[in-house]
Structure formats: structure tokens, C-alpha cells
Motif scaffolding. Structure first.
Motif, PDB file in Angstrom:
ATOM      1  N   PHE A  78       0.831  -1.209   0.000  1.00  0.00           N
ATOM      2  CA  PHE A  78       0.000   0.000   0.000  1.00  0.00           C
ATOM      3  C   PHE A  78       0.866   1.260   0.000  1.00  0.00           C
ATOM      4  O   PHE A  78       0.624   2.194  -0.785  1.00  0.00           O
ATOM      5  CB  PHE A  78      -0.927   0.003   1.217  1.00  0.00           C
ATOM      6  CG  PHE A  78      -1.687   1.291   1.395  1.00  0.00           C
ATOM      7  CD1 PHE A  78      -2.766   1.589   0.582  1.00  0.00           C
ATOM      8  CD2 PHE A  78      -1.309   2.209   2.366  1.00  0.00           C
ATOM      9  CE1 PHE A  78      -3.464   2.785   0.728  1.00  0.00           C
ATOM     10  CE2 PHE A  78      -1.999   3.399   2.518  1.00  0.00           C
ATOM     11  CZ  PHE A  78      -3.079   3.686   1.702  1.00  0.00           C
ATOM     12  N   SER A  81       2.345   1.990  -3.293  1.00  0.00           N
ATOM     13  CA  SER A  81       1.375   2.554  -4.243  1.00  0.00           C
ATOM     14  C   SER A  81       1.113   4.029  -3.978  1.00  0.00           C
ATOM     15  O   SER A  81       0.671   4.756  -4.869  1.00  0.00           O
ATOM     16  CB  SER A  81       0.056   1.777  -4.169  1.00  0.00           C
ATOM     17  OG  SER A  81      -0.658   2.071  -2.973  1.00  0.00           O
ATOM     18  N   GLN A  82       1.405   4.486  -2.748  1.00  0.00           N
ATOM     19  CA  GLN A  82       1.187   5.884  -2.381  1.00  0.00           C
ATOM     20  C   GLN A  82       2.453   6.733  -2.506  1.00  0.00           C
ATOM     21  O   GLN A  82       2.446   7.918  -2.177  1.00  0.00           O
ATOM     22  CB  GLN A  82       0.661   5.965  -0.941  1.00  0.00           C
ATOM     23  CG  GLN A  82      -0.643   5.232  -0.704  1.00  0.00           C
ATOM     24  CD  GLN A  82      -1.775   5.773  -1.543  1.00  0.00           C
ATOM     25  OE1 GLN A  82      -2.038   6.973  -1.557  1.00  0.00           O
ATOM     26  NE2 GLN A  82      -2.445   4.893  -2.277  1.00  0.00           N
TER      27      GLN A  82
END
Length: 315
Positions: A78, A81-82
Motif C-alpha cells: 500500500f 502505491s502511495q
């Protein structure tokens, strides 16, 4: 403390199965104070790697820790992806394997993270933390990353606190349980959403210590030494209580407590109470009780309970 371990021959067999023609040149088990994961630094002909194993099935762990290990992979994916972390290497050197087929446990193999532990807060580190904390829960829920099923922060906080108290009672840790639960019952109303700055969960690493943040020679943050499995969706008070006063002053400013008012002060004290209670119970579970650290947290706990009692009398 019971920990999993692998002999050099097993480490070599694992590397051979994962990365062909890779030879192990040395292995060092890294210290993970109060955490029960086994972490190896592996030096090989293909570079340096970290091998992370979950706690031993026979290890005593707290309730909230029971399902944390798989979250490491979920959180790093996650955060990649950020744009907070680099993407997982495409050459197959980041591997999460829960199958138990190659060795009799789950494991994570990833490139070794070089860096120095942060000793004092820096502008670069604080900017990185603020970017991290600006992330909000995709579902709007609160809780640990792999189980953010609480619809309110109050529900998550009270559930987490009660689980720590139950862990303490189970191991016969001497604590003023009735008084702690009494203060929670008296003050839980101030954890309701109308008293929050954030109306949805922000990303927090539970129990994050300053020296877990790794930086390079230029002060750029490389990541966390202890990993990401304690990532959760909470509020700024949760991260504040578990970062310590020195970092809080740098992060929020010298007057970081500001004009919090009655409710804000109570919220901070409840989070400080959770921090002190959790650390005392954790020390017992890690067989590290009867230490100066335990005594320090006990003094804090007594002081916090006294402050909550005094605050209630001034309402």
C-alpha cells in the motif's frame, strides 16, 4: 523469549530455492527488542537481504499481535502505491511466502535496508512522517491495517485497550484494572467522532520509536528498522502518545499541547494511559519485567490516573 531460528544450512537451502546460484556468505540475527519476530541479515553473492520470520507458535504474544505478520506485506504494498516507499523490486528479490512449503513457517525476504537509526528529530524525518500520517483509510474504517473493521475510532481504541487489559489479567500482571476501566468508562465519551480533528482514520505505526526510523548519510529517510506490521488507521493522539515527548514537540511545535481544553486534555491522557499499560504488559510477555523501564511506566500510569481523576473533578 521463544523465537524461531534457522541454521546456516537451512538459510542456504532457502536462498537456493528462491534465488538460483546465490551463495550465503554470512548470516546475522538482528536484535528486535520486545518484538518476537526473528530477523536475519543475510549477506550473499547476490547482495544483502533481510529474512523475517513470525513469532514462534509457542511464544506468548498479546492478542492484538496475533495476526500482525501478514500485514507487513500488505502495508508495504500500500505504501509503495502511495509513493511513501519504493515499489517492490521487479527482479523477484521481495518475497512474501505464507505457504510453509520451503520452510515450516511464513517468511518475508527483501533487500536489506541500509541506514542509521535516527537519534534526534530532523526536518526531513518529520516531513516524511507527516506525509505518512496524511494517508487516510480507504474504507473509512479504523483498526490495524489487515482488520480495519471498526466504524469509529472510539470502538477501535476501547477494543485495543480492553485486549491489552485482558492480556495483563491472563498473565497475572499486577495493575489497577478496576481503576483503569473506571476511567475509561468515565471518559470514553470524549473519544466520539465529534471531538476528533480527523473524521477518518489516518495512517499510524503503533508503538513507533524514534530510533526505528532509518536515514542515510544525507538524512533522507529509508524506512523503518522494525518493519511495518504495526501499521493501523487511528488518530494523531495515538501516534503522539507512542512517539514520546521529544518527537511530539518537534512534530507539533514546542507548544504542541496548545489550548486543548478539557476534552482534548482527557483524550491525550487516555492515550498516554494506553501507552503505559501496553508497555507494562508487553514487558511481562517478553519476560523483561522488574526492570527500570517497567518502574518508569508504572510511575507514569499512576500519574496519569491521578490527572484523569483531578480533571474529572474540575468538569
Amino acid at each position: 523469549m521463544a523465537k524461531l531460528s534457522l541454521p546456516p544450512s537451512s538459510l542456504q537451502s532457502l536462498l537456493s530455492a528462491l534465488l538460483s546460484n546465490t551463495v550465503l556468505t554470512s548470516s546475522t540475527e538482528l536484535s528486535t527488542p520486545l518484538h518476537l519476530n526473528t530477523v536475519y541479515h543475510l549477506k550473499t553473492t547476490a547482495g544483502s537481504f533481510t529474512l523475517k520470520l513470525p513469532p514462534s507458535p509457542s511464544a506468548r504474544i498479546l492478542r492484538y499481535e496475533r495476526h500482525l505478520f501478514p500485514a507487513e506485506h500488505m502495508v508495504t504494498s500500500f505504501l509503495s502505491s502511495q509513493g511513501i516507499l519504493p515499489a517492490h523490486p521487479s527482479n523477484g528479490t521481495y518475497i512474501y511466502d505464507p505457504s510453509h512449503e520451503l520452510i515450516n513457517t511464513s517468511f518475508i525476504l527483501k533487500p536489506y535496508l541500509e541506514g542509521q537509526a535516527l537519534s534526534t528529530p530532523t526536518k526531513e524525518a518529520l516531513a516524511w512522517l507527516k506525509k505518512l500520517n496524511s494517508l487516510t483509510s480507504p474504507t473509512g474504517g479504523y483498526g490495524f491495517f489487515q482488520d480495519a473493521t471498526h466504524s469509529t475510532y472510539q470502538s477501535f481504541f476501547l477494543s485495543l485497550f480492553e485486549s491489552v487489559l485482558l492480556d495483563g489479567e491472563e498473565l497475572l500482571v499486577l495493575l489497577p484494572y478496576e481503576q483503569i476501566r473506571g476511567e475509561l468508562a468515565q471518559w470514553k465519551w470524549c473519544l466520539e467522532v465529534e471531538h476528533q480533528t480527523e473524521k477518518e482514520g489516518c495512517f499510524v505505526v503503533f508503538d513507533l520509536a524514534l530510533d526505528e526510523i532509518l536515514v542515510d548519510g544525507d538524512g533522507k529517510v529509508k524506512g523503518l528498522a522494525g518493519g511495518w506490521e504495526r501499521g493501523c488507521w487511528g488518530t494523531w493522539e495515538l501516534q503522539n502518545a507512542l512517539r514520546g515527548e521529544a518527537l511530539s514537540k518537534e512534530y507539533f511545535g514546542e507548544n504542541w499541547t496548545g489550548d486543548l481544553g478539557h476534552v482534548g486534555r482527557a483524550r491525550l491522557l487516555l492515550h498516554d494511559l494506553l501507552a503505559a499499560t501496553c508497555r507494562i504488559v508487553t514487558l511481562f510477555y517478553r519476560q523483561a519485567a522488574m526492570s527500570d523501564e517497567e518502574m518508569s511506566h508504572r510511575k507514569k500510569l499512576v500519574g496519569i490516573l491521578q490527572q484523569l481523576s483531578e480533571l474529572r473533578s474540575t468538569k
